[in-house]
Structures are given as C-alpha cells and as structure tokens.
Design an enzyme around this catalytic site. Structure first.
Site, PDB file in Angstrom:
ATOM      1  N   ASP A 103     -10.332   7.913  29.598  1.00 32.50           N
ATOM      2  CA  ASP A 103      -9.759   7.309  28.394  1.00 32.50           C
ATOM      3  C   ASP A 103      -8.660   8.144  27.750  1.00 32.50           C
ATOM      4  OD1 ASP A 103     -11.584   5.093  28.475  1.00 32.50           O
ATOM      5  OD2 ASP A 103     -13.132   6.471  27.795  1.00 32.50           O
ATOM      6  N   ASP A 108     -15.330   2.920  23.801  1.00 31.78           N
ATOM      7  CA  ASP A 108     -15.591   2.769  25.230  1.00 31.78           C
ATOM      8  C   ASP A 108     -17.107   2.569  25.336  1.00 31.78           C
ATOM      9  OD1 ASP A 108     -15.305   3.015  28.065  1.00 31.78           O
ATOM     10  OD2 ASP A 108     -16.104   5.037  27.891  1.00 31.78           O
ATOM     11  N   ASP A 124     -15.054   8.855  26.305  1.00 33.60           N
ATOM     12  CA  ASP A 124     -15.644  10.058  26.898  1.00 33.60           C
ATOM     13  C   ASP A 124     -14.603  11.124  27.197  1.00 33.60           C
ATOM     14  OD1 ASP A 124     -14.345   9.113  29.119  1.00 33.60           O
ATOM     15  OD2 ASP A 124     -16.148   8.490  30.184  1.00 33.60           O
TER      16      ASP A 124
END
Length: 650
Positions: A548, A349, A544
C-alpha cells in the site's frame, strides 16, 4: 572526570558517578542560585537601611555582580544571534530591558528580569529533555550486550561493535540486540515490546528477527543483517525524537511571527519614549520625564517578549508526539499531528489491517459416510508436526472442538502440494487439490471455484472432504469503526485485493457501507485519486505499509499498521501504529485534537495576559515585576499546560 583510582575496591566508580551527577546539577544551577541569593540579600539590606549599602556605587556594584551570572550567558546567545544576523531575538529584548533598568536606577528589577527569564529557560530545557528521555526509555529496549560467535567462541560484545554477517546467540528469556535472520530451525518470540501483541510468534529459519523481541523457549542463533544504529527499532527511536524537525503550521507561524513581531515591539518601545517627548515640545503643560517614560518602555519590552509562545507551542506538539508514542502511535512530526485533526474520511486496507492476517477454520465439509469429527481428526493428526500457519490453525481448531488426535507414521511432504501419512493402516493425503490430482484421485469440481483457502483430504484413493479456512477480523476492528463514527468520521471505506463477496461480508460485520474488492494496487490508487478530487475530503489511508506504499503516499495522512519491520511502512507512512490495533486510528485523532486544544489554550493565555499588562504598563500602572510575571510566569504556565498532555493521555 579523570582516572578512578578506587575501582579496585569495587565501589569507587559508583560514588564518582554520583559526584559527577551532583557536579553537573551544581554547574547547572549555581548561577541562578548565586544571583537569587545576591538579589534577595540586596533587597533585604536596602529595606533595613544597612549603612554601607546606601552608597550608590556599592548598590550598583552589588547588583551588577548579581546580574552577571545570569546575564553573561544571555549576552553570549544574543551575540551568537547577531553574528547570524538575528538582531531582534528574545535575548536582545532581555538585554535592552535589563540594561535600561540599571540606567534608571531600578537595579533589583533589572536583576529580577534576567534571573526569572533564566529560570524560565531552565524549566523549558528540563521539560523538553524529560519528554525526550521518556520517549527514549519507552522505545529503546535494545540490550547493552550481545553474545557474538568469533573463532568458535562466544564473546560478550557491545551491540554497536557487532558487524553485519556475524552470528549472535540469544538465550531463552533474552532480548534480541540486533536485527537479523534466524539461523536456528524455529523458536517462539514475544514481540510485545514492538507490536503490543501478547501472543508469542513463531519465527522459522531464514525469517527476519527484530531487535527488541524476546526469545521465549530456547537458545537461538541469528545472523546479523543490520548494524546497531540501523535496526528497525533504532530508526523508529530516531524518527520520534527528531519529529520536532517537521513543524506544524502553528509552529511555523509563531517562528515567522517572532521575526516580525520583535522589531515592531522594539520600535513601539522607542515610540513610548519619543512621542511624549515630542508632545512636550509644543509648549503644553505636560512635563516630560525621560526616566519615567523609559521605565514604561522597558516594562513594555519585557512584557512583549514572545517566550510563552516560542517555547510552549513546539513543546505542546512534542508532548503530543511523546504521549502518542506511549500508546504505540508514532507521529513523524507536528505537522501530521495537526493534519490528523482535520481527517473526515478513513480508508482501510483489509488484510492485516482490519483482519488478523492469520487463518482460522470456518467450515468442515466431509463426504457422506464420514463424520465431521473423523475428518477433523484425520487432517489435524497429519498436520500436527507441520510448522505451517495453516497446519497450526487446523490443530488449534481440533483442540477447540475437543477432537483427540491419533498417531501417524511414514509421513512424507510434497512441497507445494501437501502431506501423505499412514493413519490406522490407511494412507491419508492432506493438502491442496493439486495433491489429489497428483495421485489421480477424483474430487468435486466445486472445490476449484472456492476462493478461500481449502485443505482437502483423501483416505486411500477416495476423496473424504475438506476444511475451509479464512482470515478473521481483529478483536478490536468493530471497536475501531465505532470509535471513528463517534468522532464524526462518517466516510469509512474498505479497499482490498480479496474477492468482493469476502470484502462485503467483513464490511457488513463492521457496519461499513462502502467496501471495494478485487482491487490491484493501481486500482486502490485510482480509487483514492477519485476521493481526492473532492477537496472537502481529508483522507487517512490505513494499510500494512508494504503493497500500500503508493496509497499511503497519496493520502493526506498515511497510517501504517504494525509495519515495524517494513522499510516501506516507516518511509512512506506519516504515522506508524506499532500495536497492530486499528482502534489506535481513533486514538491518534484524539491525541491530535487534544494537542491542538492545549496549544490554542496557550496562545490565548499568552496573548490575553500580555495584552492586559501591556496596557497597564503603557499607562504607568504596571511595574517591571508585573512585566516579569507576564513574560516568565505565563511562559511557565504555558509549559506546564503543554507538559500536561503527557498525563492526560494514558
């Protein structure tokens, strides 16, 4: 330990505590010590032909007394196992082998087998306890006292007795004992113990404060939101210490293997005695001596005990988990330590993972007639007293540009819009484009097309320009990608909800060819599902741990970055990186590979030595002394090799 009558004298309890430690050490080792002294004394008396010791019943009684301190605990373990229908444990093997040795008159060897087996077990327990204590000391940075506000008075209390909803006070330089929300306006906190981040972090009223943080600048008050044993730090401590419950494939194999292996070994030992006896019945010249073949069978039994494997493999994984936690990498179990060694695809990410998640000024765009320095001075002067992260970024930028700020007056805040202030007699507006619309000030239409954060400025009724702010790469983001490439991880990708152009820009800086922007959480899930369709892809997703969570769950190994305060990170991810550094992903893979290598070394060592001594034992060459080395000696070597992981990873 009884009542301490000397507490009044100020030092009695400390000495009592020392005595308690001495007593516990004595209780732990006296059995081994007594057996060892009696064994050595017996061997010496036998060698010196001491008269009374030459009587058979005296020697037998002597060695039985030497055997019992170490033998009885093992007999108890074997009995407990039998009650649970575990008839073929390592304890059973030891008892059969030692009683057999006594039967054939090899008393010293019978005692030695049980003595050295017990020593091996003690070493194993010490190694495991030390690993657990190291991890506990590393993570458990919670204070032992808390200042609680009760009936308008501050009372010193154990954090365990503080209830949710109570107010606690923490002095400057003090460590926060419990999770809670900030009651004071704002304070700076050192979060290094939790995240490894050395820069102090400002936390404002209503925001979350975690146990383990240190208040750096003032006395603050916190409203407790979680009990002592449910804090984020407590959950992580428990997570790592209980990680041994999640077994790696090698551990599960050894456990199943031992259940099948032990009865086979006992059966083969019986055959070592039985087959020569049957062979002797066919009228050959072969003379069968029961005691000789029983001795060989006992040697075979002692050698074949799978202690080295049963002990060192779980200890190897536990050592790997402990060493990783010292680097700020928390594995939820040996299975994930194993799984991470197979990773060949890493998907990141962007925001908060590869980037800092904090703003920095990228560009200054004044209108013609206004100097850049003047625009920066005006905006930074107005923003100076704001605690907003964007305001702080602008003030920091002015400092870097050596721009001196000027005094402001009549500052007014418009929530969700920005600020109005008087600077040198002029009204200055600083905020977003909606602030200018509110005051009917015209500005260029291009401002609405910019996707990054824009802070606009107007002097009086005239638009003056804007500052462009954007997220920046973490200091070690490039290092993280380079380290992964060095580990032969060739498929590295970025997934982000940000605009494609921004994501592509970051990817080019990092040397990543596959970067996908404009993705909602479900878009990330679809992308990962497509990757998983190719079974050759072993995927680690690094995020994080908040938005996600679905992707972390979908990947082969989910890695949460810096999500210590996030339940989603702890619950969903398989690995938590508490230092917030993406380069730790490569470190985690290295720890996994080193742990795997040491475990395979232990397996090869155990099987190699045992096979050699088994052959020698079956041939009548090896004695019970060699058998003891092959069993306990190899187990100790394997334990020391497993503990070595802690020293190799720094």
């Amino acid at each position: 330990m009884g009542h301490c009558s000397c507490c009044a004298h100020g030092h009695g309890c400390a000495s009592e505590k020392e005595n308690g430690v001495k007593r516990s050490v004595f209780q732990e080792y006296w059995k081994v010590g007594l057996s060892f002294i009696l064994l050595i004394a017996g061997i010496v008396m036998n060698a010196l032909d001491v008269a009374f010791f030459q009587k058979e019943y005296v020697a037998l009684a002597w060695y039985v007394i030497a055997y019992l301190p170490v033998g009885i605990p093992v007999m108890k373990e074997a009995w407990e196992g039998m009650k649970e229908r575990d008839y073929f444990s390592e304890f059973t093997l030891m008892i059969v082998a030692t009683i057999g040795a006594f039967y054939i008159g090899e008393y010293p060897e019978g005692v030695a087998v049980m003595l050295f087996y017990t020593v091996g077990e003690l070493f194993q327990e010490k190694a495991v306890d030390k690993a657990k204590r190291n991890i506990g000391a590393l993570l458990d940075v919670r204070p032992e006292k808390a200042l609680v506000l009760r009936d308008h008075e501050l009372i010193v209390e154990s954090p365990k007795n503080v209830k949710v909803g109570e107010i606690i006070e923490v002095k400057a330089g003090g460590r926060v004992p419990l999770d809670g929300t900030m009651e004071s306006e704002v304070a700076a906190f050192n979060t290094a113990a939790l995240t490894g981040e050395s820069v102090p972090r400002n936390i404002r009223k209503g925001e979350e404060v975690l146990a383990g943080m240190i208040v750096t600048d003032k006395v603050i008050r916190i409203k407790v939101t979680r009990p002592f044993d449910k804090s984020a730090l407590a959950r992580i401590l428990e997570l790592v210490q209980n990680a041994s419950e999640r077994k790696a494939p090698a551990e599960l194999f050894i456990r199943k293997f031992a259940r099948v292996y032990t009865p086979i070994v006992i059966g083969m030992a019986v055959l070592i005695v039985l087959l020569p006896f049957v062979y002797s019945l066919f009228g050959t010249h072969f003379v069968f001596t029961f005691n000789d073949w029983l001795y060989r069978a006992l040697v075979f039994l002692v050698i074949s005990c799978p202690c080295a494997l049963v002990v060192s493999i779980p200890l190897g994984y536990f050592g790997g988990i402990g060493a990783a936690s010292r680097l700020g990498i928390l594995f939820k179990g040996g299975n994930y330590l194993d799984a991470i060694t197979k990773i060949n695809t890493v998907v990141f990410d962007k925001t908060g993972t590869l980037t800092k998640g904090t703003f920095e000024v990228q560009e200054c765009k004044p209108v013609s007639g206004i100097a850049k320095e003047e625009l920066i001075r005006l905006i930074a002067s107005v923003e100076r007293n704001s605690t907003h992260p964007i305001a702080k970024a602008i003030v920091e930028y002015a400092k870097q540009q050596n721009v001196e700020l000027v005094s402001t007056s009549d500052t007014r805040e418009f929530a969700g819009f920005g600020l109005e202030a008087t600077v040198d007699g002029n009204t200055v507006l600083v905020g977003n484009s909606r602030l200018l619309s509110k005051f009917n000030i015209a500005y260029p239409a291009e401002l609405l097309k910019i996707t990054d954060t824009v802070v606009v400025c107007a002097i009086g009724t005239n638009y003056a320009g804007y500052l462009l702010l954007a997220d920046t790469l973490k200091d070690d983001a490039k290092t993280a990608i380079d380290k992964l490439k060095a580990l032969k991880v060739k498929n590295i990708q970025i997934l982000s909800g940000d605009k494609q152009s921004i994501v592509t820009n970051f990817a080019e800086k990092l040397g990543i060819s596959k970067a996908y922007g404009d993705l909602l959480p479900e878009g990330k899930v679809r992308h990962l599902e497509e990757l998983r369709q190719d079974e050759a892809n072993q995927i680690a997703f690094v995020g994080d741990g908040m938005n996600d969570a679905p992707v972390l769950a979908l990947s082969h190994v989910g890695i949460a970055m810096g999500g210590l305060g996030s339940d989603a990170a702890i619950e969903t991810a398989d690995v938590v990186i508490q230092t917030d550094q993406p380069s730790k992903v490569a470190e985690a893979i290295k720890v996994g590979k080193l742990t795997r290598r040491i475990i395979w070394q232990n397996i090869m060592l155990a099987f190699g030595v045992k096979l050699l001594v088994l052959i020698l034992g079956a041939g009548g060459i090896a004695t019970l002394w060699e058998a003891v080395f092959a069993d306990v000696g190899v187990a100790l070597l394997a334990i020391m090799n497993a503990v070595r992981i802690q020293k190799m990873i720094k």
